[in-house]
Design an enzyme around this catalytic site. Structure first.
Site, PDB file in Angstrom:
ATOM      1  N   THR A 167       4.317 -10.425   1.559  1.00  0.00           N
ATOM      2  CA  THR A 167       5.466 -10.861   0.941  1.00  0.00           C
ATOM      3  C   THR A 167       6.968 -10.109   1.385  1.00  0.00           C
ATOM      4  O   THR A 167       7.782 -10.494   0.852  1.00  0.00           O
ATOM      5  CB  THR A 167       5.304 -10.592  -0.520  1.00  0.00           C
ATOM      6  OG1 THR A 167       5.239  -9.006  -0.603  1.00  0.00           O
ATOM      7  CG2 THR A 167       4.152 -11.071  -1.234  1.00  0.00           C
TER       8      THR A 167
ATOM      9  N   HIS B 242      -3.290  -4.154  -1.942  1.00  0.00           N
ATOM     10  CA  HIS B 242      -2.712  -2.631  -1.424  1.00  0.00           C
ATOM     11  C   HIS B 242      -3.811  -1.692  -1.609  1.00  0.00           C
ATOM     12  O   HIS B 242      -3.866  -0.791  -2.471  1.00  0.00           O
ATOM     13  CB  HIS B 242      -1.434  -2.489  -2.301  1.00  0.00           C
ATOM     14  CG  HIS B 242      -0.315  -3.638  -2.054  1.00  0.00           C
ATOM     15  ND1 HIS B 242       0.287  -3.580  -3.086  1.00  0.00           N
ATOM     16  CD2 HIS B 242      -0.163  -4.491  -1.260  1.00  0.00           C
ATOM     17  CE1 HIS B 242       1.134  -4.632  -2.843  1.00  0.00           C
ATOM     18  NE2 HIS B 242       0.835  -5.142  -1.448  1.00  0.00           N
TER      19      HIS B 242
ATOM     20  N   ASN C 228      -2.472   1.971   4.942  1.00  0.00           N
ATOM     21  CA  ASN C 228      -2.346   2.468   3.734  1.00  0.00           C
ATOM     22  C   ASN C 228      -3.394   3.497   3.231  1.00  0.00           C
ATOM     23  O   ASN C 228      -3.423   3.815   2.291  1.00  0.00           O
ATOM     24  CB  ASN C 228      -2.408   1.037   2.727  1.00  0.00           C
ATOM     25  CG  ASN C 228      -1.406   0.124   3.190  1.00  0.00           C
ATOM     26  OD1 ASN C 228      -0.159   0.290   3.571  1.00  0.00           O
ATOM     27  ND2 ASN C 228      -1.784  -1.245   2.556  1.00  0.00           N
TER      28      ASN C 228
ATOM     29  N   THR D 119       3.678  -0.828   2.217  1.00  0.00           N
ATOM     30  CA  THR D 119       3.725  -0.963   3.656  1.00  0.00           C
ATOM     31  C   THR D 119       4.856  -0.008   4.118  1.00  0.00           C
ATOM     32  O   THR D 119       4.646   0.552   5.375  1.00  0.00           O
ATOM     33  CB  THR D 119       4.247  -2.447   3.969  1.00  0.00           C
ATOM     34  OG1 THR D 119       3.216  -3.289   3.541  1.00  0.00           O
ATOM     35  CG2 THR D 119       4.343  -2.652   5.557  1.00  0.00           C
TER      36      THR D 119
END
Length: 523
Positions: free
Chosen positions: A128, A457, A491, A503
């Protein structure tokens, strides 16, 4: 160390790309070989598929990155193309579920939406492009604030972060004004409603060229660059093992997925930066098994909703002409229009959440034409609140040497549970989301908690720490404890409870690791 070191990088996403670029810039005699199990989707390696103008071509690119669920590969595994596993959350375009229900599938009953991408650019190809920075307790405590600020600044440079994207949208400004009326007095100065930082380059027509791993690679993706002469990217090449002789890593064994031939590539340094599940899986398969490997899995639970904007309230802060201008701008690039995206960032103590609010002229689903909000003149917002998940050893991905997955690796089982602490914060975050929606308009989709894994995530499974005490995999410079020349990235290194897109934070951690690696190799 050799005068011309060879560095092997596993994974081609923004983290692997950060290491490749900074190591080549810092070591004038070094060579980097980057290995990626998936295909290259775009002419420029790692470019965001969001930039592909043709919808059919864009869909083909996404399809090619869906690993075991992509086209012919699904059939070869005996998985019908239309298969839907009961209770599972459909993976987003460009990703594939880890627990896909076919032979060799992972086991993720408690984390059903766990997904990955397999392509050059990694998740960066479908990202995104949201790049908020961590704040307060989200930050890593053993990195000082001054150094941390510098690392974030370098990460923003590498990712082409735009802090004021959408700032000229009158509709976006009106949304911020209404949110400020509701929440402004509850949050610290500088942490109120604002625009969401994103990665990309604004274009003259008002659109964005969205960032991917390509902007991090920078000159490495330019064949005419001197740095590119020392960089090699091998797509459709699966790293089978990280080879090591005691504490010293010697290189990697790789399989060419076109020919299925295996070979050994010697390396003076190996960087493993696949993702939060497949990186620890590779270490495990290589016999590198720190106590904390795979453990302390976190994400951030997400509650989402859709709201029809109230025209009367919006008109207090924006004009009809500004609304027309926003709609006209969006119409110039219907394949990927730029929308006003706002947020309220994480802050303590009163707002330990992250809110993102994306404007759209249409809801993400078909409304019944008789619905009171159908065809709403002022449009809609899709909103999501991210909450914290406290790291626990019990939340983990574990590996079974006696049960191999579809690639022949020790198969994964994910163990994950939301505790009373998380459930309390989810309830609080849901109430905050309801307040935000009521401030902006009328709900057309009530707040709902997405299934575990939906955030994409995933963090903590190779967490970094300041002591080799069994609670971390890597040291403060991302070097695996007990190994002289093995670095991990991504991550998975984040050891704190976070609420935001990770990120930028992970690239900042990689900047620190790369700088230390340059010092180590150059010594």
């Amino acid at each position: 160390m050799t005068t011309s070191p060879t560095i092997a990088i596993v994974g081609s996403g923004p983290i692997g790309s950060t290491y490749a670029r900074l190591l080549l810039e810092g070591l004038p005699d070094a060579n980097v070989i980057m290995f990626e199990a998936g295909p290259q989707l775009t002419e420029i390696p790692g470019e965001s598929v969001r930039n592909i103008p043709d919808p059919e071509e864009k869909e083909r690119a996404r399809e090619r990155s869906q690993g075991p669920q992509a086209g012919a590969f699904r059939k070869s595994l005996g998985i019908p193309e239309s298969a839907v596993v009961e209770g599972m959350f459909t993976a987003r375009g460009g990703t594939h579920l880890l627990d896909f229900g076919g032979p060799g599938s992972a086991y993720a009953d408690t984390f059903p939406a766990a997904a990955a991408s397999t392509n050059v650019g990694g998740m960066g190809a479908h990202w995104t492009c949201a790049t908020p920075a961590p704040a307060f307790s989200e930050r890593i405590p053993f990195i000082g604030d001054d150094e941390w600020d510098g690392l974030i600044a370098k990460a923003e440079e590498l990712l082409h972060v735009q802090r004021s994207a959408f700032g000229d949208s009158g509709v976006g400004a009106a949304i911020r004004a209404l949110l400020t009326e509701e929440f402004g007095s509850e949050v610290p100065e500088g942490y109120g409603p604002g625009t969401l930082p994103v990665s990309g380059d604004p274009q003259p027509d008002g659109s964005m060229r969205w960032a991917g791993a390509d902007v991090v690679l920078g000159p490495l993706a330019d064949p005419s660059s001197d740095l590119a002469e020392r960089f090699e990217l091998r797509d459709l090449t699966l790293v089978r093992r990280v080879e090591h002789d005691g504490p010293r890593v010697t290189g990697v064994t790789v399989e060419d997925l076109r020919t299925h031939e295996t070979s050994f590539v010697a390396a003076d340094l190996v960087v493993v930066a696949a993702d939060a599940f497949r990186s620890p899986q590779l270490l495990w398969a290589s016999g590198i098994r720190p106590t904390a490997l795979g453990h302390y899995l976190t994400e951030h639970p997400v509650v989402i909703s859709t709201v029809a904007l109230d025209g009367e309230r919006m008109s207090r802060h924006a004009t009809e002409e500004q609304l027309d201008a926003e709609l006209a701008r969006r119409a110039t690039n219907p394949a990927d229009p730029v929308a006003a995206v706002n947020r309220i960032p994480f802050s303590e103590p009163n707002h330990p959440f992250s809110l993102q609010v994306m404007y759209a002229e249409n809801p993400p689903f078909q409304l019944d034409p008789t619905h009171p909000a159908a065809g709403n003149r002022w449009g809609y917002v899709n909103m999501g609140y991210g909450m914290r998940k406290s790291p626990r050893f019990e939340d983990a991905v574990t590996f079974d040497d006696g049960d191999l997955d579809y690639r022949g690796f020790p198969n994964m089982t994910i163990h994950y549970e939301l505790t009373e602490k998380e459930n309390a914060e989810i309830a609080d975050g849901t109430e905050h989301l309801r307040r935000a929606g009521q401030a902006l308009g009328t709900f057309v989709a009530e707040p709902r908690l997405l299934p575990n894994g939906s955030s994409l995530h995933y963090q903590g499974t190779m967490r970094m720490g300041d002591a080799d005490d069994g609670t971390s995999v890597a040291d403060p410079y991302s070097r695996v404890w007990g190994h002289e020349n093995l670095i991990v990235g991504g991550n998975a290194l984040i050891p704190t409870a976070t609420t935001m897109n990770p990120t930028l934070m992970s690239v900042a951690i990689a900047v620190r690791g790369a700088r230390q690696a340059v010092a180590d190799l150059g010594a």
